[in-house]
Each structure stands twice: as C-alpha cells, then as structure tokens.
Design an enzyme around this catalytic site. Structure first.
Site, short mmCIF file in Angstrom:
data_model
loop_
_atom_site.label_atom_id
_atom_site.label_comp_id
_atom_site.label_asym_id
_atom_site.label_seq_id
_atom_site.Cartn_x
_atom_site.Cartn_y
_atom_site.Cartn_z
N ASP A 1 0.86 -1.18 0.00
CA ASP A 1 0.00 0.00 0.00
C ASP A 1 0.91 1.24 0.00
O ASP A 1 2.10 1.14 0.32
CB ASP A 1 -0.87 -0.05 1.26
CG ASP A 1 -1.63 1.24 1.49
OD1 ASP A 1 -2.35 1.67 0.57
OD2 ASP A 1 -1.50 1.83 2.58
N ASP B 1 -0.21 5.21 0.92
CA ASP B 1 -0.46 6.17 2.01
C ASP B 1 -0.46 5.50 3.39
O ASP B 1 -1.22 4.57 3.63
CB ASP B 1 -1.80 6.89 1.81
CG ASP B 1 -1.77 7.82 0.60
OD1 ASP B 1 -0.66 8.14 0.13
OD2 ASP B 1 -2.85 8.22 0.14
N ASP C 1 -1.67 -0.71 5.98
CA ASP C 1 -1.97 -0.09 7.28
C ASP C 1 -3.46 0.02 7.60
O ASP C 1 -3.82 0.45 8.69
CB ASP C 1 -1.36 1.32 7.34
CG ASP C 1 -2.11 2.31 6.46
OD1 ASP C 1 -2.36 1.97 5.28
OD2 ASP C 1 -2.48 3.38 6.95
MG MG Z 1 -2.91 3.17 3.55
#
Ligand code: MG
Length: 263
Positions: A7, A9, A203
C-alpha cells in the site's frame, strides 16, 4: 521467487510528508535481490506513476483500490482498453439513473479540478491527476439509506459495487486489492519455475484481505487510526506488526525479513 506488494499512504509513504525516503535502504535491498515491488493503492495510475518513477521501478501496479491493474503485459492492453470503458460505463450508468436517484450522488467526474481539490484537500496539480480515472468513481452520496439501497441495486445489476471509505463513497467493479494481487501472482507464476511467494504491507482495513492472502503480511502501524483487528492468520504467525509507522516501519520490517532469512 518473491513479490512484495505494498500500500502507499500510511504504509510506504509517510502519513504527513508523503515521502518514502526512509524506506529507501529496504527498496534498494529488494532491487539488489531482484524482488519486484508491486504498488497497490487507491490512487489512480496518473498519481502512482511519478511515485514509481521516484522509486525507480516499472513493475505492474494495482490502482484505484483494486478496481484495476496496469502494466501486466501486452494481453492486458486489450484488458486495459476494456477497463477504461469501466469508468465510462460507470458514468453512463449514473447518467441513466432515475433523475431523483442520480441527484443523490456527485463524483469526481461531476467536479472540476477546483472542486476535487476542495473535497480532497489535495493541491490542484494532484487533484488533476486524481481526476484521471479509468476504473472507479469516488464521490459523495447524499440520499437516504433507502435511496442508497436502490442505488446499490442499480450498481449491482451492472456488475459494480460501492465501498464507503473515510471520505468518499467509491463506485467500483466487484473486485479488491486481494483479487488483483492473485492476478499479478499468476502473471509472475507463468514466467517462473519456482513457486511465487508473497509479502504484503498495509496499514488499513482495505489492505487486510491482501495481508491475509500473502505468505507474510505486515501491518504497518499508523497512529492516525485504530489498530487493525488481530486475525486468525496473525495468530498463526503469518502476519507481523511494525512498531514504527510508515516508511520507517517498512524499512525495518523488510530488513528483518531479509536478516532472518525469510526473504
Ligand atoms: Mg494506507
């Protein structure tokens, strides 16, 4: 052979500065070992391309939250053309909805750069890249719950669905980052004699299916939201958690996998 899916961000990119420099040593280490890094983000290809260029990679990318994958091979050029129609099909579907229902949704395609910038908080240059969509349409749904159900039925009938994110209600094909990960793995498997094994880093809840599908999933801690739930896979030791956030955590965890001989 190994593939590393990540991922962007809050995972490879710092939550505040959007920099990946803290992960540079780990990225260099993977490059030296010939391990492709596959970016998997809710961003568009236009937004992700400069990041991939900055890292120095040109591997396939999972874009628009798994609504599409780009750069797989020549065959996908056909797929890509087909997929570009996805966005047009979504916009057509919206136009053809009963008027009152259509009025409940406004998306990036209804907004100019100025408005996308206002809605997302992105600077104009980034908002312009975020508007270059091919597979999915983020926006705001302002109708009632009953209207939302009818709206979702219309999407479903045309092979689409919608996911509510932190900010936007995103219309997309019925697929996910994890489905696209399987497609990318199959692509590399066709070209490799060794079994393809995977590490995935993320995240947020929209990464969880990808983390669970990987041979090793890594949850990058993000103090900006509540921690992800502990799953059975984590209980079995197949999912690890970083202590540090963002690219620092990314860097440490990849070094740890290499140091322990896992990667
Ligand atoms: Mg993310």
């Amino acid at each position: 052979m190994w593939l590393v899916f990540t991922d962007l961000d809050g995972t490879l990119l710092d939550h505040d500065s959007y920099s990946f420099e803290a992960a540079r040593p780990a990225l260099d280490l993977l490059k030296a070992r010939g391990i492709p890094v596959i970016l998997a983000s809710s961003k568009t290809e236009a937004e992700m391309r400069p990041i991939a260029d900055g890292i120095g990679i040109s591997h396939p990318m999972i874009v628009e939250n798994g609504a599409g994958v780009v750069g797989l091979n020549a065959e996908t050029t056909v797929g890509d053309a087909h997929s570009s129609n996805r966005y047009m099909r979504l916009r057509t579907l919206l136009r053809e909805l009963p008027k009152e229902l259509g009025a409940c949704f406004a998306g990036f395609g209804d907004w100019d750069v100025e408005e996308v910038s206002r809605q997302t908080g992105l600077p104009h240059s980034s908002a312009a890249l975020a508007r270059q969509r091919r597979f999915s349409e983020p926006g705001l749904f302002t109708g009632t719950d009953a209207e939302k159900r009818v709206f979702l039925d219309h999407l479903d009938a045309q092979g689409f669905t919608a996911v509510q994110g932190g900010r936007f209600f995103t219309l997309m094909p019925k697929t996910s980052k994890a489905d696209r990960m399987a497609e990318v793995v199959a692509h590399y498997q066709r070209r490799s004699r060794d079994p393809v094994r995977t590490v995935a880093l993320g995240d947020a809840p929209n990464d969880l299916a990808m983390l669970e599908a990987a041979d090793c999933g890594i949850i990058i801690s993000n103090p900006a939201h509540a921690p992800l739930p502990v799953t059975e896979r984590e209980g079995q030791g197949a999912i690890l958690r970083s202590e540090q956030a963002g690219p620092e955590g990314w860097n440490t965890m990849i070094h740890q996998l290499v140091a322990t001989g896992f990667l």
